[in-house]
Design an enzyme around this catalytic site. Structure first.
Site, PDB file in Angstrom:
ATOM      1  N   HIS A 238      61.916  36.988  29.590  1.00  0.00           N
ATOM      2  CA  HIS A 238      61.817  36.504  28.214  1.00  0.00           C
ATOM      3  C   HIS A 238      62.553  37.375  27.220  1.00  0.00           C
ATOM      4  O   HIS A 238      63.022  36.913  26.194  1.00  0.00           O
ATOM      5  CB  HIS A 238      60.352  36.268  27.844  1.00  0.00           C
ATOM      6  CG  HIS A 238      59.867  35.023  28.494  1.00  0.00           C
ATOM      7  ND1 HIS A 238      59.207  35.031  29.699  1.00  0.00           N
ATOM      8  CD2 HIS A 238      60.063  33.725  28.179  1.00  0.00           C
ATOM      9  CE1 HIS A 238      58.984  33.788  30.066  1.00  0.00           C
ATOM     10  NE2 HIS A 238      59.488  32.975  29.165  1.00  0.00           N
TER      11      HIS A 238
ATOM     12  N   GLU B 103      58.331  22.975  36.527  1.00  0.00           N
ATOM     13  CA  GLU B 103      58.678  24.373  36.797  1.00  0.00           C
ATOM     14  C   GLU B 103      58.079  24.856  38.115  1.00  0.00           C
ATOM     15  O   GLU B 103      58.339  25.968  38.557  1.00  0.00           O
ATOM     16  CB  GLU B 103      58.152  25.317  35.707  1.00  0.00           C
ATOM     17  CG  GLU B 103      58.071  24.758  34.354  1.00  0.00           C
ATOM     18  CD  GLU B 103      57.488  25.694  33.319  1.00  0.00           C
ATOM     19  OE1 GLU B 103      58.168  26.656  32.954  1.00  0.00           O
ATOM     20  OE2 GLU B 103      56.365  25.438  32.857  1.00  0.00           O
TER      21      GLU B 103
ATOM     22  N   ASP C  29      61.512  29.145  35.689  1.00  0.00           N
ATOM     23  CA  ASP C  29      60.397  29.312  36.614  1.00  0.00           C
ATOM     24  C   ASP C  29      60.655  28.581  37.923  1.00  0.00           C
ATOM     25  O   ASP C  29      60.337  29.089  38.991  1.00  0.00           O
ATOM     26  CB  ASP C  29      59.099  28.812  35.970  1.00  0.00           C
ATOM     27  CG  ASP C  29      58.515  29.876  35.050  1.00  0.00           C
ATOM     28  OD1 ASP C  29      58.437  31.042  35.490  1.00  0.00           O
ATOM     29  OD2 ASP C  29      58.174  29.558  33.905  1.00  0.00           O
TER      30      ASP C  29
ATOM     31  N   CYS D 290      65.385  22.387  30.123  1.00  0.00           N
ATOM     32  CA  CYS D 290      65.317  23.396  29.068  1.00  0.00           C
ATOM     33  C   CYS D 290      65.352  24.813  29.618  1.00  0.00           C
ATOM     34  O   CYS D 290      65.218  25.770  28.869  1.00  0.00           O
ATOM     35  CB  CYS D 290      64.091  23.182  28.188  1.00  0.00           C
ATOM     36  SG  CYS D 290      62.555  23.299  29.093  1.00  0.00           S
TER      37      CYS D 290
HETATM   38  C1  PEP Z   1      61.466  27.692  32.193  1.00  0.00           C
HETATM   39  O1  PEP Z   1      60.631  28.178  32.959  1.00  0.00           O
HETATM   40  O2  PEP Z   1      62.588  27.298  32.568  1.00  0.00           O
HETATM   41  C2  PEP Z   1      61.183  27.591  30.758  1.00  0.00           C
HETATM   42  C3  PEP Z   1      62.008  26.974  29.933  1.00  0.00           C
HETATM   43  O3  PEP Z   1      60.055  28.201  30.313  1.00  0.00           O
HETATM   44  P1  PEP Z   1      59.964  29.767  30.015  1.00  0.00           P
HETATM   45  O4  PEP Z   1      61.312  30.367  30.171  1.00  0.00           O
HETATM   46  O5  PEP Z   1      59.412  29.920  28.645  1.00  0.00           O
HETATM   47  O6  PEP Z   1      59.003  30.217  31.076  1.00  0.00           O
HETATM   48 MG    MG Z   2      58.643  28.521  32.280  1.00  0.00          MG
END
Ligand code: PEP
Ligand code: MG
Length: 580
Positions: A192, A434, A458, A505
Site C-alpha cells: 500500500h 481478489e 491481492d 482496479c
Molecule cells: C487489489 O487487491 O487489487 C485492490 C485494488 O485492493 P487493495 O490494493 O486496496 O488491497
Molecule cells: Mg485488495
C-alpha cells in the site's frame, strides 16, 4: 558513489537529500551546520554524550543491584565505552565537514555496522556487536533530539524518505509537500505504501536490503523510480545525467497527460473503454479529473481512518463521499467498503493473527465490526442520492458473504427509511474479485453481485501464494504468470456471460504493459491511479480490438511470466518507447 538496486514501484526521477525514518521515527536533520554554530553543535553533542553515559550508568547500577554477576551488566558497560569512543571522531566530523551531530553519529555508526556485517559471522558475534552499536546510536539520537524538539516534527525541506518499512498510515501522515521520493527495505509493487506513492506521483523504490544501513540522513541521493535504482552520493557526471533525465521525465508525463486529456477513451477502431480512477482520499478526486478520469473505479475508504482512536463518524464520511460524487456528476463513483486488516491495520486493537493476509480482513472484518460497517453503510447510502454511487465489498470469497452483506445493507436502508432519510434504492452493489475462490466461481457470485472489479494486487498474491509485501520472494509475484492470465480471462468471460460489468482496479490495470492484453480478454473498464490513465489511454487508442485479441491469444500461448513480459514489452514499446 554507491548504486543500489531495488524494485521500481512508482516512476519518475528525483534528486535530493536522504531523510532517514527509522522504526522509532527518529529523523536525521540536514547535515550542514553554519560555521558560526559549529562550537554550539559540538557542545550539544558533548552534553548528549554525558546524558547517555549517565543514563547507561544508571541502568548498570540498577542491574548490578538486581543481578550482580549478570552479563547484561557487562554489556551496558561496553555501551559506555562505545559512546565514549565516538567522541573524538564525531567532534572531528562536526568541525571538519560541518555535519550536524545527529548526522555525524549516524554516519560513524553506520560505517562501523557496515564493516561488521560485511564479514562472515558464523558465531553471531558481529551481529551482537552491531546490536550494541545500534542501541548506543538510538540512545544518542534520542538525547540529541530531546534537546532539539523541533527535529521531531518532521521533514523540514524536500527530502527522500528512507525507511526499513513504512506502514500505510505512516505514509499518509507524512507531510507530502516535503517528500521527494520513498526508498524502503521491505515492500513490493502492490504494497500500500507503493500504491500511495504512485497516487501522489512520488517516485519510489522498495526492496533494497539494508538500505537504511548504507545511507545516512543528509546524503545526496538519486532515486530512479522507473528503473528501481538508488544512487548514493553520486559523482558530478552521474548527477548531470540524471538532472537531464529528471527534466525529460517530467516533460514526458506532462506531454502525455496534456495530449490525452481531451481525447476520447476508445480503441483505434472506435470501441469505447471506460477509464476510471483509484483514489485514497476525497481530495484526490479533482486530480483524477485533471488526468481525464471518467469516474472513480475504486475509492479506498480505509484511508479516512488515519487515527485508530478516532474513526471517522457518519457525517465526516458522508461529506467525503458527497464531495467525490460532486466532482463527478452523472459519472460512476465506486466506493469500496472499508478494507481493513492484513497490512492495513488502521483501526488498532485487533488481535495479532498468525497469517494476517489469510485472516480477518475486508468483508470478514466488517462482519465482526458491525459498528464500523453500519456507520459506513449509512454514510454511503445517504450519499447515494447525490450521484451515481456504486458500493463494492472487498475480499469476498463466498456467495453467502454477498448475501449476508446485502441483508445488512437492506436493514440499514430500512433504518434510514424510518428516519425519513433519502437514498438511491437502485444503488448497484458489486464485489472485488481478489480471492481465488471468487475468481474461479465468478459465475456463481454474479448471481448476487451487480458488478465485478478485479483486484489483481491481492488476486496475484493468493494465486501465486506470495505475500505482496515480502521482497524476498517478490520475483514470484507475477501478474504475467500464465495461471494469472488464464484466471483473469475466465473472470472477464464469466462477467460477460452473466451480463455483469467487469472492471479491474488492481495495479495491473494501470500498467500500460497489460492494456492491450486485457482489452483482448474483453475488459472494457480500467481503474487505476490517475497519473497512469494517460499512458493507458495512449495504448488503448493505438490498438484495435482484433489486434488486442491477437495479442491476448499469443500471450496465452506462452509458458512463463518472463516470456509474457518480454512479448508485451515488445508490443508496448512500439506505442510508448519513452517508457522503456
Ligand atoms: C487489489 O487487491 O487489487 C485492490 C485494488 O485492493 P487493495 O490494493 O486496496 O488491497
Ligand atoms: Mg485488495
Amino acid at each position: 558513489m554507491q548504486i543500489l538496486k531495488g524494485t521500481p514501484v512508482s516512476p519518475g526521477i528525483v534528486i535530493g537529500e536522504a531523510f532517514l525514518l527509522d522504526l522509532e521515527e527518529y529523523r536525521m536533520p540536514r547535515r550542514a551546520v553554519v560555521p558560526e554554530h559549529i562550537e554550539a553543535e559540538v557542545a550539544r553533542f558533548q552534553s548528549a554524550i554525558d546524558k547517555v553515559v549517565a543514563e547507561i550508568t544508571e541502568d548498570v547500577k540498577r542491574l548490578a543491584a538486581a543481578m550482580p554477576e549478570d552479563d547484561l551488566h557487562k554489556i551496558f558497560e561496553g555501551h559506555i565505552a562505545i559512546a565514549q569512543d565516538l567522541v573524538v571522531s564525531v567532534i572531528d566530523s562536526i568541525r571538519k565537514y560541518r555535519f550536524t551531530p545527529e548526522h555525524a553519529v549516524s554516519k560513524k555508526i553506520r560505517t562501523i555496522v557496515k564493516q561488521l556485517t560485511s564479514r562472515d559471522d558464523p558465531g553471531g558475534f558481529a551481529a551482537r556487536i552491531v546490536a550494541d552499536f545500534t542501541d548506543v546510536e538510538k540512545r544518542l539520537l534520542r538525547a540529541l533530539f530531546g534537546q532539539r524538539e523541533q527535529s521531531h516534527n518532521g521533514v523540514h525541506q524536500k527530502s527522500v524518505i528512507f525507511a526499513r518499512d513504512l506502514t500505510p498510515s505512516q505514509t499518509i501522515s507524512l507531510d507530502r509537500s516535503k517528500i521527494l521520493g520513498f526508498v524502503t527495505e521491505g515492500g513490493g509493487r502492490t504494497s500500500h505504501t507503493a500504491i500511495l506513492a504512485r497516487a501522489q506521483g512520488i517516485p519510489a523504490v522498495v526492496g533494497i536490503e539494508n538500505v537504511t544501513r548504507d545511507v545516512s540522513g543528509g546524503d545526496m541521493v538519486i532515486v530512479d523510480g522507473t528503473k528501481g535504482i538508488v544512487i548514493v552520493e553520486p559523482d558530478e557526471e552521474t548527477l548531470r545525467k540524471y538532472r537531464t533525465l529528471e527534466k525529460n521525465f517530467i516533460q514526458f508525463e506532462r506531454r502525455t497527460a496534456e495530449e490525452m486529456r481531451t481525447q476520447p477513451s476508445e480503441t483505434r477502431d472506435g470501441i469505447a473503454v471506460s477509464l476510471l480512477a483509484n483514489i485514497e482520499l476525497a481530495e484526490e478526486a479533482e486530480n483524477a479529473k485533471d488526468y481525464g478520469a471518467g469516474g472513480i473505479g475504486l475509492f479506498r475508504t480505509e484511508f479516512l481512518y488515519t487515527d485508530p482512536r478516532n474513526p471517522p463518524g457518519e457525517k465526516q464520511q458522508f461529506d467525503a463521499y458527497v464531495s467525490v460524487l460532486k466532482a463527478f456528476p452523472g459519472r460512476p463513483v465506486t466506493i469500496r467498503a472499508l478494507d481493513i486488516g492484513a497490512d492495513k491495520d488502521l483501526i488498532g486493537g485487533t488481535a495479532p493473527e498468525r497469517n494476517p493476509f489469510l485472516g480477518c480482513r475486508g468483508i470478514r472484518l466488517l462482519f465482526d465490526r458491525m459498528d464500523l460497517f453500519r456507520t459506513q453503510l449509512r454514510a454511503i447510502l445517504r450519499a447515494s442520492s447525490f450521484g451515481k454511487l456504486r458500493l463494492m465489498f472487498p475480499m469476498v470469497s463466498t456467495v453467502e458473504e454477498i448475501k449476508q452483506a446485502k441483508a445488512i445493507v437492506a436493514d440499514v436502508r430500512e433504518e434510514l427509511d424510518g428516519e425519513g432519510k433519502t437514498f438511491d434504492p437502485e444503488m448497484p452493489i458489486g464485489i472485488m474479485i481478489e480471492v481465488p475462490s471468487a475468481a474461479i466461481a465468478a459465475d456463481i457470485l454474479c448471481t448476487e453481485a451487480d458488478f465485478l472489479s478485479i483486484g489483481t494486487n491481492d488476486l496475484v498474491q493468493y494465486v501465486m501464494a506470495v505475500d505482496r509485501m515480502n521482497e524476498k520472494i517478490s520475483s514470484l509475484y507475477q501478474p504475467a504468470n500464465p495461471a494469472v492470465l488464464r484466471l483473469l480471462r475466465s473472470v472477464i468471460d464469466a462477467g460477460a456471460r452473466a451480463e455483469r460489468p467487469v472492471s479491474m482496479c488492481g495495479e495491473m490495470s494501470g500498467d500500460p504493459l497489460f492494456t492491450a492484453l486485457l482489452l483482448g480478454f474483453g475488459l472494457r473498464s480500467f481503474s487505476a491511479v490517475p497519473s497512469a490513465l494517460p499512458e493507458v489511454k495512449k495504448v488503448l487508442r493505438s490498438v484495435t480490438v482484433p489486434e488486442a485479441k491477437q495479442i491476448a491469444q499469443d500471450a496465452l500461448a506462452l509458458t512463463d511470466a518472463h516470456q509474457v513480459t518480454e512479448f508485451l514489452t515488445e508490443k508496448t514499446k512500439r506505442i510508448i518507447p519513452e517508457l522503456f
